[in-house]
Design an enzyme around this catalytic site. Structure first.
Site, PDB file in Angstrom:
ATOM      1  N   MET A 133      -3.430  53.519 -25.742  1.00  0.00           N
ATOM      2  CA  MET A 133      -2.626  53.536 -26.958  1.00  0.00           C
ATOM      3  C   MET A 133      -3.346  54.262 -28.091  1.00  0.00           C
ATOM      4  O   MET A 133      -2.715  54.962 -28.899  1.00  0.00           O
ATOM      5  CB  MET A 133      -2.256  52.117 -27.384  1.00  0.00           C
ATOM      6  CG  MET A 133      -1.168  52.067 -28.443  1.00  0.00           C
ATOM      7  SD  MET A 133       0.404  52.780 -27.884  1.00  0.00           S
ATOM      8  CE  MET A 133       1.083  51.406 -26.960  1.00  0.00           C
ATOM      9  N   LYS A 138     -23.468  16.057 -34.757  1.00  0.00           N
ATOM     10  CA  LYS A 138     -24.084  15.443 -33.570  1.00  0.00           C
ATOM     11  C   LYS A 138     -24.376  13.960 -33.779  1.00  0.00           C
ATOM     12  O   LYS A 138     -24.198  13.156 -32.849  1.00  0.00           O
ATOM     13  CB  LYS A 138     -25.373  16.193 -33.216  1.00  0.00           C
ATOM     14  CG  LYS A 138     -25.935  15.814 -31.845  1.00  0.00           C
ATOM     15  CD  LYS A 138     -27.044  16.750 -31.413  1.00  0.00           C
ATOM     16  CE  LYS A 138     -27.525  16.418 -30.002  1.00  0.00           C
ATOM     17  NZ  LYS A 138     -28.586  17.351 -29.543  1.00  0.00           N
ATOM     18  N   PHE A 168     -30.878  24.947 -37.393  1.00  0.00           N
ATOM     19  CA  PHE A 168     -30.696  25.747 -36.190  1.00  0.00           C
ATOM     20  C   PHE A 168     -29.262  25.622 -35.681  1.00  0.00           C
ATOM     21  O   PHE A 168     -28.728  24.525 -35.532  1.00  0.00           O
ATOM     22  CB  PHE A 168     -31.677  25.295 -35.103  1.00  0.00           C
ATOM     23  CG  PHE A 168     -31.519  26.030 -33.801  1.00  0.00           C
ATOM     24  CD1 PHE A 168     -31.816  27.384 -33.708  1.00  0.00           C
ATOM     25  CD2 PHE A 168     -31.065  25.365 -32.671  1.00  0.00           C
ATOM     26  CE1 PHE A 168     -31.654  28.063 -32.513  1.00  0.00           C
ATOM     27  CE2 PHE A 168     -30.916  26.034 -31.467  1.00  0.00           C
ATOM     28  CZ  PHE A 168     -31.210  27.390 -31.388  1.00  0.00           C
ATOM     29  N   GLN A 169     -28.627  26.751 -35.449  1.00  0.00           N
ATOM     30  CA  GLN A 169     -27.248  26.848 -34.972  1.00  0.00           C
ATOM     31  C   GLN A 169     -26.267  26.135 -35.894  1.00  0.00           C
ATOM     32  O   GLN A 169     -25.256  25.578 -35.453  1.00  0.00           O
ATOM     33  CB  GLN A 169     -27.121  26.338 -33.532  1.00  0.00           C
ATOM     34  CG  GLN A 169     -27.789  27.278 -32.523  1.00  0.00           C
ATOM     35  CD  GLN A 169     -27.392  26.992 -31.086  1.00  0.00           C
ATOM     36  OE1 GLN A 169     -27.053  25.874 -30.732  1.00  0.00           O
ATOM     37  NE2 GLN A 169     -27.459  28.021 -30.242  1.00  0.00           N
ATOM     38  N   GLU A 192     -17.203  31.700 -25.208  1.00  0.00           N
ATOM     39  CA  GLU A 192     -16.301  30.837 -25.968  1.00  0.00           C
ATOM     40  C   GLU A 192     -14.990  31.524 -26.340  1.00  0.00           C
ATOM     41  O   GLU A 192     -13.952  30.859 -26.468  1.00  0.00           O
ATOM     42  CB  GLU A 192     -16.995  30.315 -27.227  1.00  0.00           C
ATOM     43  CG  GLU A 192     -18.131  29.345 -26.954  1.00  0.00           C
ATOM     44  CD  GLU A 192     -19.486  30.019 -26.767  1.00  0.00           C
ATOM     45  OE1 GLU A 192     -20.508  29.303 -26.679  1.00  0.00           O
ATOM     46  OE2 GLU A 192     -19.516  31.275 -26.710  1.00  0.00           O
TER      47      GLU A 192
END
Length: 588
Positions: free
Chosen positions: A482, A164, A114-115, A52
């Site tokens: 760097m 959802k 969940f999630q 993602e």
């Protein structure tokens, strides 16, 4: 006009009505209704990323190279939290982006389902605005409003969190006509009295400078054209931030190069000694100003910015002008002409003579070598061989990024995609995926470092799946370059965990992904290898082995002012020795 449809159908309809053609995403349980609708339509192409974070950076590259809003679709919980780096990056660099996140059903919110995560709470500090949509009848309006907020004023990212059950529910669809945020109405026209005051100050200047930033590019091609007109009309020298490269052409006679920590000597000295500074679409970032109390101490400062919160935030200014760069520049040029304003030609001639003296220091000079590929030389040859192509450049973050800014000369806006404010390692590869998605026939090159490029290497799979022939040009010095440079110069050369041991064989890695792998170890090999990279019609990993200990100069050390720069010839630059074994491993 209203019509009833499911929440998932509303999402797709709203996106297509907003003119979205591509969306970058990754499916999961909380967005399956939307993915089911994606499957049943053909107007909107979904690009399946492998992480993602990659989706967010791809959307950034897409937006930066097109001027459109980049779009992302991810699931709840970890799907949403994985976009936070990209959201923060887009906020810092003013990139318009709409991220749609799934959320658990409304009756489960707050139950640690969940999630589940508090997406709105987590993303509030790194977005312009965000929404949790609990009523399907609000969904279309919110999505249209999200696009308005993302692209209006100072652009930036927004999040729309969609439970959802809202995706399954049926509700009314509303069209995007006349959609605007209730309270967010950014000012685009500047105060004419302030613009007149600015014109008077510019006309009386003895040592002026135009300091330009990413806001010129975000304002659109008209702003870049007007900047060029203003520069030609006044004869003022022009410099730019990292994000503003290309707004004024690098071949232009008034171009001083990039400003700031790794900017040119002449740009930084001119900024320090100027008497009138016109800041256009920049925000006085710390990498530009150096020590604040030593920044351009004797100048009258004019600041043009659409974001009122940027005015006097870091540096006090004398003439603030709040408005869109294109509108303000248009009025500034009109007023200049109406006043028949003229610069002090003798003073300006003397100022340019002083600038030419600084230019003669040749601050970007480096030690050439016929056995080692100097990183600066690699960028010079890359530019020479691609300058006549339809080329877009992305970068990762580090020394290679600064060398690209110094040695790849940009003539037009929207050709340079880099992570400026946040400095996100891993940005360049997925950003290249986004750029190539938007510009299928262009040459898209990610100038990378061996450490940064590994952070989102998985997106090579995305490039392969969608036939995106991105070129990953890796300046491989086997260090976090760097970090190593700062450790050498500022921390007693104690190289704590900056040597990147156990690097993959990038040529074999390319083959594993189904890409094309190239390696160059000697300067004499470089041109033919770059030509091969350009000719291959598939993604390429180019392992360019460069001098391991080359440093990036000029450099304003931390806590120093613009007139206290380190130049490479002053410090002495130990290159290190590079030997390549039969297995392709580099030994220092």
């Amino acid at each position: 006009m209203t019509q009833e449809m499911t929440g998932a159908e509303i999402v797709i309809k709203a996106l297509t009505d907003q003119g979205v053609e591509h969306i970058f995403g990754y499916p999961g349980g909380a967005v399956l209704p939307i993915y089911d609708e994606l499957f049943q339509q053909e107007k909107l192409q979904h690009i399946l990323v492998r992480h993602e974070q990659g989706a967010a950076h791809a959307a950034e590259g897409y937006a930066r190279s097109t001027g459109k809003v980049g779009c992302v679709l991810v699931t709840s919980g970890p799907g949403a939290t994985n976009t936070v780096t990209g959201l923060t990056d887009a906020l810092m660099d003013s990139i318009p982006m709409v991220v749609l996140t799934g959320q658990v059903a409304t009756h489960l919110i707050g139950n640690d389902a969940f999630q589940e995560c508090d997406t709105v709470g987590i993303t509030r500090p790194c977005t312009k605005h965000n929404w949790l949509v609990r009523d399907v009848n609000d969904l279309a309006r919110v999505i249209h409003e999200a696009f308005y907020v993302a692209r209006s004023g100072r652009p930036g990212p927004v999040v729309v969190d969609i439970p959802k059950d809202v995706q399954f529910a049926k509700g009314r669809y509303s069209s995007p006509s006349n959609v605007a945020h209730k309270t967010y109405r950014p000012r685009v026209k500047g105060d004419l009295s302030k613009i007149r005051e600015a014109v008077d100050a510019m006309a009386s200047a003895k040592r002026p400078i135009l300091y330009t930033g990413g806001g010129v590019i975000n304002s659109g091609p008209t702003a870049s054209r007007l900047l060029r007109d203003l520069a030609k009309m006044t004869g003022f020298p022009v410099t730019s931030t990292l994000m503003g490269l290309g707004a004024y052409p690098a071949s232009g006679p008034q171009w001083l190069g990039m400003l700031g920590m790794h900017g040119t000597y002449e740009a930084n000295m001119a900024m320090h000694d100027c008497d009138v500074m016109v800041c256009i679409g920049a925000r006085f970032d710390d990498r530009i100003t150096g020590r604040v109390d030593g920044f351009s101490p004797d100048s009258l400062k004019i600041h043009i910015d659409i974001d009122a919160s940027s005015i006097n935030k870091n540096i006090p200014v004398d003439i603030p002008i709040i408005g869109d760069c294109a509108h303000v520049l248009e009025d500034m040029i009109r007023i200049w002409k109406s006043k028949a304003a003229e610069t002090d030609r003798n003073a300006l001639k003397a100022w340019w003579s002083e600038i030419d003296g600084w230019r003669r220091r040749d601050c970007l000079k480096y030690r050439s070598n016929d056995q080692l590929i100097m990183p600066q030389y690699a960028i010079e040859r890359l530019y020479a061989l691609t300058r006549d192509k339809d080329t877009y450049i992305t970068t990762e973050v580090g020394q290679h990024q600064m060398w690209a800014a110094q040695f790849y000369r940009f003539e037009e806006p929207n050709r340079w995609m880099t992570s400026g404010g946040l400095g996100t390692m891993g940005y360049g590869l997925p950003a290249a995926v986004g750029v190539q998605t938007a510009h299928r026939d262009a040459l898209v090159i990610d100038i990378a470092g061996d450490a940064s490029v590994l952070m989102n290497m998985q997106e090579m799979s995305t490039a392969i799946q969608y036939n995106l022939p991105i070129k990953i040009f890796i300046l491989n010095n086997q260090y976090m370059g760097m970090v190593r440079q700062w450790q050498e110069l500022l921390h007693g050369n104690r190289l704590s965990h900056s040597y990147t041991e156990s690097l993959p064989d990038f040529v074999k890695l390319a083959e594993a992904y189904g890409c094309h792998g190239i390696r160059a170890t000697k300067p004499a090999e470089l041109d033919d290898a770059i030509r091969e990279m350009m000719e291959v019609d598939k993604p390429v990993l180019f392992d360019c082995r460069v001098a391991s200990l080359a440093n990036c100069f000029p450099m304003i050390p931390s806590g120093k002012a613009h007139n206290d720069m380190l130049l490479g010839q002053d410090v002495g630059d130990d290159l290190g020795e590079v030997e390549v074994s039969d297995e392709g491993k580099m030994m220092v």
